[in-house]
Enzyme design. Structure first.
Site, PDB file in Angstrom:
ATOM      1  N   GLY A  34       0.836  -1.194   0.000  1.00 26.73           N
ATOM      2  CA  GLY A  34       0.000   0.000   0.000  1.00 26.73           C
ATOM      3  C   GLY A  34       0.866   1.237   0.000  1.00 26.73           C
ATOM      4  O   GLY A  34       2.056   1.161   0.346  1.00 26.73           O
ATOM      5  N   CYS A  53       5.167  -6.344   1.596  1.00 24.41           N
ATOM      6  CA  CYS A  53       5.583  -4.940   1.702  1.00 24.41           C
ATOM      7  C   CYS A  53       4.874  -4.254   2.875  1.00 24.41           C
ATOM      8  O   CYS A  53       5.146  -4.582   4.021  1.00 24.41           O
ATOM      9  CB  CYS A  53       5.338  -4.244   0.358  1.00 24.41           C
ATOM     10  SG  CYS A  53       6.224  -2.697   0.202  1.00 24.41           S
ATOM     11  N   TYR A  54       3.949  -3.338   2.621  1.00 24.79           N
ATOM     12  CA  TYR A  54       3.206  -2.694   3.715  1.00 24.79           C
ATOM     13  C   TYR A  54       2.565  -3.764   4.619  1.00 24.79           C
ATOM     14  O   TYR A  54       2.512  -3.608   5.843  1.00 24.79           O
ATOM     15  CB  TYR A  54       2.122  -1.782   3.124  1.00 24.79           C
ATOM     16  CG  TYR A  54       1.283  -1.046   4.142  1.00 24.79           C
ATOM     17  CD1 TYR A  54       1.658   0.205   4.619  1.00 24.79           C
ATOM     18  CD2 TYR A  54       0.086  -1.590   4.614  1.00 24.79           C
ATOM     19  CE1 TYR A  54       0.880   0.882   5.555  1.00 24.79           C
ATOM     20  CE2 TYR A  54      -0.702  -0.927   5.540  1.00 24.79           C
ATOM     21  CZ  TYR A  54      -0.296   0.311   6.011  1.00 24.79           C
ATOM     22  OH  TYR A  54      -1.064   0.975   6.922  1.00 24.79           O
ATOM     23  N   HIS A  64       7.952  -7.667  -3.809  1.00 18.87           N
ATOM     24  CA  HIS A  64       6.651  -7.990  -4.420  1.00 18.87           C
ATOM     25  C   HIS A  64       6.726  -9.291  -5.229  1.00 18.87           C
ATOM     26  O   HIS A  64       7.183  -9.274  -6.369  1.00 18.87           O
ATOM     27  CB  HIS A  64       6.194  -6.832  -5.315  1.00 18.87           C
ATOM     28  CG  HIS A  64       5.772  -5.645  -4.516  1.00 18.87           C
ATOM     29  ND1 HIS A  64       4.488  -5.463  -4.061  1.00 18.87           N
ATOM     30  CD2 HIS A  64       6.489  -4.599  -4.041  1.00 18.87           C
ATOM     31  CE1 HIS A  64       4.417  -4.354  -3.353  1.00 18.87           C
ATOM     32  NE2 HIS A  64       5.625  -3.807  -3.322  1.00 18.87           N
ATOM     33  N   LYS A  78     -10.881 -10.193 -16.693  1.00 18.67           N
ATOM     34  CA  LYS A  78     -11.083 -10.243 -18.147  1.00 18.67           C
ATOM     35  C   LYS A  78     -10.427 -11.472 -18.806  1.00 18.67           C
ATOM     36  O   LYS A  78     -11.033 -12.126 -19.644  1.00 18.67           O
ATOM     37  CB  LYS A  78     -10.473  -8.972 -18.759  1.00 18.67           C
ATOM     38  CG  LYS A  78     -10.783  -8.778 -20.212  1.00 18.67           C
ATOM     39  CD  LYS A  78     -12.015  -7.939 -20.351  1.00 18.67           C
ATOM     40  CE  LYS A  78     -12.368  -7.612 -21.762  1.00 18.67           C
ATOM     41  NZ  LYS A  78     -13.625  -6.857 -21.802  1.00 18.67           N
ATOM     42  N   ASP A  97     -17.497  -9.637 -23.126  1.00 22.94           N
ATOM     43  CA  ASP A  97     -18.216  -9.840 -21.860  1.00 22.94           C
ATOM     44  C   ASP A  97     -19.677 -10.235 -22.092  1.00 22.94           C
ATOM     45  O   ASP A  97     -20.181 -11.194 -21.507  1.00 22.94           O
ATOM     46  CB  ASP A  97     -18.174  -8.577 -20.981  1.00 22.94           C
ATOM     47  CG  ASP A  97     -16.760  -8.108 -20.728  1.00 22.94           C
ATOM     48  OD1 ASP A  97     -15.838  -8.908 -20.939  1.00 22.94           O
ATOM     49  OD2 ASP A  97     -16.575  -6.938 -20.336  1.00 22.94           O
ATOM     50  N   SER A  98     -20.368  -9.477 -22.946  1.00 26.23           N
ATOM     51  CA  SER A  98     -21.779  -9.809 -23.134  1.00 26.23           C
ATOM     52  C   SER A  98     -21.930 -11.121 -23.910  1.00 26.23           C
ATOM     53  O   SER A  98     -22.865 -11.890 -23.671  1.00 26.23           O
ATOM     54  CB  SER A  98     -22.546  -8.667 -23.812  1.00 26.23           C
ATOM     55  OG  SER A  98     -22.143  -8.507 -25.146  1.00 26.23           O
ATOM     56  N   GLU A 151       4.356 -10.821  -6.564  1.00 30.81           N
ATOM     57  CA  GLU A 151       3.284 -10.892  -7.569  1.00 30.81           C
ATOM     58  C   GLU A 151       3.677 -10.309  -8.926  1.00 30.81           C
ATOM     59  O   GLU A 151       2.999 -10.541  -9.913  1.00 30.81           O
ATOM     60  CB  GLU A 151       2.015 -10.201  -7.033  1.00 30.81           C
ATOM     61  CG  GLU A 151       2.074  -8.675  -6.879  1.00 30.81           C
ATOM     62  CD  GLU A 151       2.719  -8.204  -5.559  1.00 30.81           C
ATOM     63  OE1 GLU A 151       3.458  -8.986  -4.941  1.00 30.81           O
ATOM     64  OE2 GLU A 151       2.499  -7.043  -5.166  1.00 30.81           O
TER      65      GLU A 151
END
Ligand code: XMP
Length: 516
Positions: free
Chosen positions: A58, A85-86, A172, A372, A230-231, A174
């Site tokens: 953060g 981290c934070y 990090h 997504k 998406d739709s 990730e």
């Protein structure tokens, strides 16, 4: 309704720009992950079938009094915790460590030496490259802790508590700049949290189908199709659940890209026997847009017109109580974060295409847990063609906001053709899937050119291609010069009325992705 929740690792969000990425990495390792506010209570965590907790990074400093704090009791459940981290600083501070701003801020790639290869660093080399981004760091660790790794500037680059399942990494794991990050997260999930890895796209489809069937019973569902991924995936999964009880409405507003409506109709006809209602409302939209230049005005007109058309069409389909929408997980977390996260993100409200609550439908949102790229995976598992699955996002107001100034049939024709050339060339160069969004824009200026011996005075096309993970920030793509040259030559030679092409090299912020 009983839902079997998959085992979950929660990401407690302290406002890190990487929180989404942590959740994505965990899901890639076949464990379901959900981002939650740092205000979550231990009771809420217990109800989530949580097997592990990650405290995110953060932007704040734990050394200031108004820094975001989680409920201290979160540290004392018997669920394993990894602070990043934070998250490391906050978690270890609550457990007795002293944190202070460090003399040397560490930012970027850093060499890290691992001292202990059990659990978190199992199967990891002794020296690894990690991504650091911090100003504060642990100054003093109580005896209850053990240091697992260090860097030149940071003696506690990774730590663990000796009696509790609390681990922390100052770097990090990730991000891709920490190449062994995925193995570290893997170790946390499977060696420390003992997850089984029950999250997969096919299990998601099965679960989702059951949920849709339970929600709607034998009733019908209406779905607005836009042609976007998406739709389309929403409609496809609902079709799998309830077949002919699904009715789709596809409105051609006259502002679509080249061949777009034909492609959607063909896909649906070929792949599903879905009850598809196609409405050609182009004239209606274009009449309403005549002489309008202001972008917000265009958006409003298109939004209202869409709702009117949808209402009229849905009235023809009597007795439908359910409306399917392609809401994705980031749409939901963004709104949570705006209501209480430490970095209230401001997303401009792109609500063109969304339908108002007063229409009175109950919503069916089968993609609301997905990112997504997971939606694309589902689309692929459901057998949808690549052309739809990989199509770049397209704004609800369509080409109207890519024609700067007034929207006319002639200008639409110019833009459609130029856009088609650009996209075809990017596809031929094998770059389409690597770019988040690419498109052409028609500018409201004419410039002088020369063709043969003739002076011309014609339109300018701007090309835009961006890379982004979340569409909140974006960088322009360094397209190869040869490719740009080819696109430019083809547009100027083939599209009547264009004598100049420019390339947009602005990032977001301060620019936006669209020009209007
Ligand atoms: P901006 O231009 O705000 O775009 O940087 C971010 C993303 O949102 C899309 N966009 C819209 N989508 N209705 C939509 O449905 C809109 O009015 C709208 N405006 C922008 C844009 O294409 C990009 O993906």
């Amino acid at each position: 309704m009983h839902k079997k929740t998959p085992e979950t690792v929660i990401v407690v969000d302290f406002g890190s720009q990487y929180s989404h990425l942590i959740a994505r990495r965990i899901r890639e390792l076949n464990v379901y992950s959900k981002i939650v506010s740092y205000k979550i209570t231990p009771e809420e965590i217990k109800q989530m079938n949580a097997k592990g907790i990650i405290l995110s990074g953060g932007p704040a400093s734990v050394c200031v009094s108004d820094a975001p704090h989680c409920n201290n009791k979160v540290l004392f459940t018997d669920i394993p915790i990894l602070g990043i981290c934070y998250g490391l600083q906050l978690g270890s501070q609550i457990l007795g460590a002293k944190i202070k701003p460090s003399k040397n801020r560490e930012y970027g790639k850093t060499k890290c030496t691992v001292k202990d290869h059990s659990s978190l660093f199992d199967s990891i080399d002794k020296t690894i490259s990690v991504w650091m981004s911090h100003g504060d760091q642990v100054l003093e660790l109580p005896d209850d802790f053990q240091s697992l790794a260090y860097t030149e500037n940071c003696p506690y680059a990774a730590i663990r508590h000796k009696k509790k399942e609390f681990y922390g990494v100052q770097f990090h794991p990730e991000v891709t700049h920490t190449p062994s990050g995925s193995q570290i997260l893997h170790n946390f999930l499977f060696k420390i949290c003992h997850c089984t890895g029950d999250w997969s796209m096919s299990s998601y489809i099965d679960r989702s189908i059951k949920e849709i069937q339970e929600q709607v019973g034998r009733e019908r569902v209406i779905c607005g199709l836009s042609g976007g991924v998406d739709s389309t995936v929403t409609a496809a999964i609902i079709y799998k659940a309830i077949g002919s009880k699904l009715a789709c409405i596809f409105v051609d507003n006259g502002l679509l890209r080249s061949n777009e409506s034909e492609c959607v109709i063909e896909t649906f006809k070929k792949n599903f026997k879905v009850d598809l209602h196609f409405v050609d409302a182009s004239d209606r939209f274009l009449n309403r847009l005549s002489s309008v230049s202001d972008p917000e005005q265009k958006r409003k007109i298109i939004g209202h017109e869409f709702i009117d058309v949808f209402k009229e069409e849905s009235k023809k389909l009597a007795d439908i109580n359910y409306l399917a929408q392609g809401t994705l997980y980031p749409d939901i977390i963004e709104s949570i974060s705006a209501h209480g996260g430490p970095t209230a993100k401001i997303k401009s409200h792109h609500n063109v295409g969304a339908l108002p609550a007063e229409l009175g439908f109950e919503l069916v949102e089968p993609l609301k847990d997905l990112f997504k790229d997971e939606v694309r995976e589902i689309g692929s598992e459901l057998g949808l063609p690549d052309e739809i699955i990989w199509r770049h996002p397209f704004p609800g107001p369509g080409l109207a906001i890519r024609i700067i100034g007034e929207v006319t049939e002639d200008r639409l024709e110019i833009l459609r053709y130029a856009d088609e050339i650009m996209i075809n060339e990017i596809q031929s160069a094998g770059l389409y899937k690597k770019i988040a969004q690419a498109f052409a824009v028609l500018l409201p200026v004419s410039t002088v050119g020369v063709m043969g011996d003739e002076r011309t005075y014609e339109n300018v096309i701007a090309l835009r291609a961006v890379d982004t993970l979340d569409f909140m920030t974006a960088d322009w793509v360094r397209l190869p010069h040869d490719l740009l040259a080819k696109i430019s030559n083809r547009i100027i030679n083939e599209v009547r009325g264009v004598n100049r092409v420019v390339y947009d090299i602005s990032s977001k912020p301060p620019s936006t992705i669209e020009w209007e």
